[in-house]
Write an enzyme that holds these catalytic residues in place. Structure first.
Site, PDB file in Angstrom:
ATOM      1  N   SER A 124      34.397   7.754  92.108  1.00  0.00           N
ATOM      2  CA  SER A 124      35.818   8.083  91.978  1.00  0.00           C
ATOM      3  C   SER A 124      36.636   7.309  92.991  1.00  0.00           C
ATOM      4  O   SER A 124      36.161   7.007  94.098  1.00  0.00           O
ATOM      5  CB  SER A 124      35.965   9.589  92.238  1.00  0.00           C
ATOM      6  OG  SER A 124      37.312   9.929  92.401  1.00  0.00           O
ATOM      7  N   TYR A 149      34.774  17.674  97.102  1.00  0.00           N
ATOM      8  CA  TYR A 149      34.422  16.886  95.908  1.00  0.00           C
ATOM      9  C   TYR A 149      34.312  15.400  96.263  1.00  0.00           C
ATOM     10  O   TYR A 149      33.323  14.735  95.957  1.00  0.00           O
ATOM     11  CB  TYR A 149      35.479  17.106  94.813  1.00  0.00           C
ATOM     12  CG  TYR A 149      35.369  16.104  93.704  1.00  0.00           C
ATOM     13  CD1 TYR A 149      34.367  16.210  92.747  1.00  0.00           C
ATOM     14  CD2 TYR A 149      36.237  15.008  93.633  1.00  0.00           C
ATOM     15  CE1 TYR A 149      34.240  15.259  91.735  1.00  0.00           C
ATOM     16  CE2 TYR A 149      36.122  14.066  92.634  1.00  0.00           C
ATOM     17  CZ  TYR A 149      35.122  14.196  91.687  1.00  0.00           C
ATOM     18  OH  TYR A 149      34.993  13.249  90.705  1.00  0.00           O
ATOM     19  N   LYS A 153      31.043  12.560  96.323  1.00  0.00           N
ATOM     20  CA  LYS A 153      30.985  11.224  95.692  1.00  0.00           C
ATOM     21  C   LYS A 153      30.632  10.165  96.735  1.00  0.00           C
ATOM     22  O   LYS A 153      29.840   9.256  96.490  1.00  0.00           O
ATOM     23  CB  LYS A 153      32.332  10.881  95.036  1.00  0.00           C
ATOM     24  CG  LYS A 153      32.655  11.739  93.819  1.00  0.00           C
ATOM     25  CD  LYS A 153      31.715  11.467  92.666  1.00  0.00           C
ATOM     26  CE  LYS A 153      31.943  12.382  91.496  1.00  0.00           C
ATOM     27  NZ  LYS A 153      30.893  12.323  90.479  1.00  0.00           N
TER      28      LYS A 153
END
Ligand code: NAD
Ligand code: WQD
Length: 338
Positions: A124, A149, A153
């Site tokens: 991302s 989050y 990643k």
């Protein structure tokens, strides 16, 4: 090739499965259905005109994975499975580390055992962190992210780098997505968020279809041309095709590639484009900023074009038309339409 798509009944995985099938690959979907419906597999088959195999199972379950790799001679893996709600991730970090990070380690361990050493990973733009200048270029490296989050990643990218250094046989590409929107042009596949959508586009579509009263625009006083945040919205089918392009250039070693259009658009521009294309008014109100939002970021899309001959082709109109067709044909997502 036979390709395992983890999280394959999810939003991006399902569109990618269609592209892979249409390119002549065999596709096995692995999904625990925690954020998707089994109906999706039927729709993938319907659109692609070729069957897809759905295995209901969890990437954190090594027995399931070992059995899958024994039963299917998988050549490469496209790894989408994971949790993705930014706000929730900070409230409940452990399930995010468990599912995203530990789940990926379990997957990579099973792949190692099965001697499958090719993977394309869903990363991302969030890995660039909070202070990178725009547009984001792959050579920047990762920055400090302010949510769990994003941290998962970033951690997974680092795990993949360590794996690549330890064993040069691995072929790995991390694709860093910007803001995926839109739906398959058939209106049969799209984004079906559970509960209140966190993301802009599904919220706009649900207001337009009458499921929600109005859009709250988070902040109108950002240092951007119209005061609302700017993002790089990319059509999900362009994104899906980016995975095929990545699989086509996979070679031993590791790389990270942005998937974006290279063009920033503001929240107000998105609302206006949706209204213009659909003729439906989206009532909205500017409210206070959402915690953690960056004023603006978009991709430098040059590397994807240079190394894998991929460019986003679809227009803003396509994004809006396809979102609207999906929303109109499936006002409640996959739930009651079958
Ligand atoms: P999604 O939630 O629609 O798809 C993820 C799928 O994975 C779901 O079908 C879910 O049921 C499945 N899943 C989750 N945990 C699993 C597990 N332990 N085992 C098996 N299946 C599991 O999300 P999406 O938007 O399609 O995103 C796919 C990937 O792309 C995610 O890794 C996400 O973090 C990443 N990504 C998404 C965006 C975005 O804005 N949508 C942006 C950047 C990166
Ligand atoms: C876009 C813009 C909001 C909803 C997130 C993740 C990112 C990536 C994509 C996974 C922002 C505004 C939104 C609403 C609004 N996901 N907005 N009203 O925050 O850019 O990115 O999804 O990797 O990591 O952080 O996307 O769609 O939530 O927001 O005004 O109801 O729309 O403030 O400016 P975001 P988004």
């Amino acid at each position: 090739m036979k390709i395992l798509v983890t999280g394959g009944t999810g939003y991006i995985g399902s569109h990618t499965a269609v592209v892979l099938l249409q390119a002549g690959h065999e596709v096995v979907l692995l999904d625990n259905l925690c954020n998707s419906s089994p109906v999706v597999a039927d729709r993938i088959t319907e659109i692609a005109g070729r069957p897809v195999t759905l295995i209901e199972g969890d990437i954190t379950d090594s027995d399931t994975l070992d059995q899958l790799f024994r039963q299917h001679s998988i050549d490469s893996v496209v790894h989408f499975a994971g949790f993705k709600a930014v706000g929730e991730s900070t409230q409940y970090p452990l399930p995010y580390f468990g599912n995203n990070v530990a789940g990926t380690i379990t997957l990579l361990t099973a792949m190692t055992k099965a001697n499958v050493k090719k993977i394309v990973f869903s990363s991302s733009a969030t890995v660039y962190g909070n202070t990178a200048p725009v547009p984001y270029v792959e050579s920047f490296g990762r920055g400090q992210t302010n949510n769990t989050y994003g941290l998962t990643k970033s951690m997974i990218e680092q795990i993949l780098e360590a794996l690549s250094s330890s064993d040069p046989e691995w072929s790995i590409i991390s694709l860093r997505y910007f803001n995926p929107v839109g739906a398959h042009e058939s209106g049969r596949l799209g984004e079906d968020p559970a509960g209140i959508p966190n993301n802009l586009m599904p919220f706009i579509a649900q207001v337009a279809v009458g499921r929600r009263k109005q859009l709250s625009i988070f902040g109108g006083d950002y240092p951007t041309p119209d005061g609302t945040c700017r993002r790089d919205y990319i059509h999900v089918m362009d994104l899906a095709e980016g995975h095929l392009a990545a699989l086509n250039i996979l070679k031993p070693g590791i790389d990270a590639i942005n998937l974006g259009t290279g063009r920033p658009l503001s929240v107000l521009e998105m609302v206006r484009a949706f209204e213009d294309v659909t003729g439906v008014k989206v009532p909205s109100q500017i409210v206070s900023r959402r915690e953690g939002d960056l004023p603006e970021f978009w991709a430098d899309a040059e590397k994807a074009s240079r190394v894998m001959s991929w460019k986003a082709k679809r227009s803003l109109n396509d994004m809006m038309e396809d979102t609207w067709r999906w929303q109109l044909n499936n006002p409640d997502g996959y739930k009651i339409t079958e």
